[in-house]
Scaffold this active site. Structure first.
Site: not given
Ligand code: A2P
Length: 316
Positions: A50, A85
């Site tokens: 992530d 992101k």
């Protein structure tokens, strides 16, 4: 090792590993430290990483994966699930494609597996200090940003798209106009912030939850020791021959959520992925579900207590 245990994402049809490695460090560490930790995690069996543009971890994650492929630790890029992101300074419809291409360049990849809108907020300038001056903070135009996210998926730059830090209300809004629904909502989730309403809402809508701060982000400026130092969890851990961290992560898993605990320590990262060969009893779950609720990370602590920021904090 149970790294292959995962959840199928109902919107995108992909499988997300149940435990991934969080890569945000606070205080910040250098890129080499992150690269070494990611490589170590690959050796331990991690396949989900992530990342985020704003964490500064895309480059070292990409380098570690390239190295793992060179070393034969994995056969191909497809074995990995990479999340990154869209940062708030690019949260405008016409900037989304540029932003994902920058992230892909950092990662040395042609595609990511999941691209998330980092926050429901837009910044008009790079963040140079905290708190951020109020005039740099704007509401997000979700319709145009999401159209950009959908284009990313249609162009094959990402396999799936989703959001992070979104409340039921904001998801409801997004669902009302999207062509591609969000596959994931990544939010804080742990025994001290159980997100009951959001969990039920997302389940009903087929949106998978990924938990950040599943261990309470101990050691960061937004986290504390409330989970790792919790007597109730520690008692369960002792009785089961597990660690407090493993009990907390197992609880998250049993909620049907994937998670991205951050550890750059070889022994602890191995411990965090080793949670699949046992389960909590009903009594243990009930004990955990009675723990007092307190959200750990607030946007106000980073961006300042501005009206728009407080509104989002109150919402999620
Ligand atoms: P470290 O990187 O030194 O292991 P979260 O995942 O909730 O953000 O929490 C991350 C914090 O918890 C980091 O400070 C990390 O430190 C620590 N941590 C991660 N795994 C464990 C573990 N199994 N036991 C104790 N602390 C852990």
């Amino acid at each position: 090792m149970g790294a292959t245990t995962g959840f199928t994402l109902s919107c995108a049809g992909q499988t997300i590993p149940a435990v991934g490695l969080g890569t945000v460090s606070d205080p910040r560490v250098d890129a080499e430290t992150t690269r070494v930790a990611v490589l170590e995690a690959i050796k331990a069996g991690y396949r989900h990483f992530d990342s985020a543009f704003v964490y500064g971890s895309e480059k070292p994650v990409g380098e570690a994966i390239a190295e793992a492929l060179r070393l034969g630790l994995a056969k191909s890029r497809d074995e990995f699930f990479i999340t990154t992101k869209l940062w708030c300074t690019f949260a405008e419809g016409d900037q989304v494609i540029t932003a994902i291409k920058m992230s892909l360049k950092n990662l040395q990849m042609d595609y990511v597996d999941m691209y998330l809108v980092h926050l429901p907020l837009r910044l008009t300038q790079q963040m140079t200090k905290s708190p951020v001056p109020r005039e740099h903070i704007m509401p997000i135009d979700l319709k145009s940003v999401w159209a950009g996210m959908e284009e990313c998926q249609n162009l094959g730059l990402t396999k799936g798209i989703g959001v992070s830090n979104f409340s039921c209300k904001r998801l409801e809004d997004l669902i009302s106009f999207c062509k591609i629904p969000p596959a994931i909502n990544q939010v804080e989730l742990n025994p001290f912030w159980r997100q009951k309403e959001l969990m039920e809402f997302c389940k009903a809508k087929g949106i998978h939850i990924t938990a950040y701060s599943p261990l309470g982000a101990h050691g960061t400026k937004w986290g504390d020791n409330r989970i790792l130092g919790c007597n109730v969890i520690e008692e369960i851990a002792k009785a089961r021959g597990k660690t407090t961290a493993q009990v907390s992560l197992r609880w998250v898993y049993e909620q049907g959520a994937s998670m991205v605990p951050k550890s750059f320590n070889k022994e602890r990262m191995r411990q965090n992925i080793d949670i699949f060969d046992w389960s909590l009893t009903e009594e243990e779950i009930n004990k955990i579900n009675q723990l007092p609720q307190r959200k750990g990370s607030t946007l106000a602590s980073t961006f300042g207590p501005h009206d728009l920021v407080l509104e989002i904090d109150a919402d999620i």
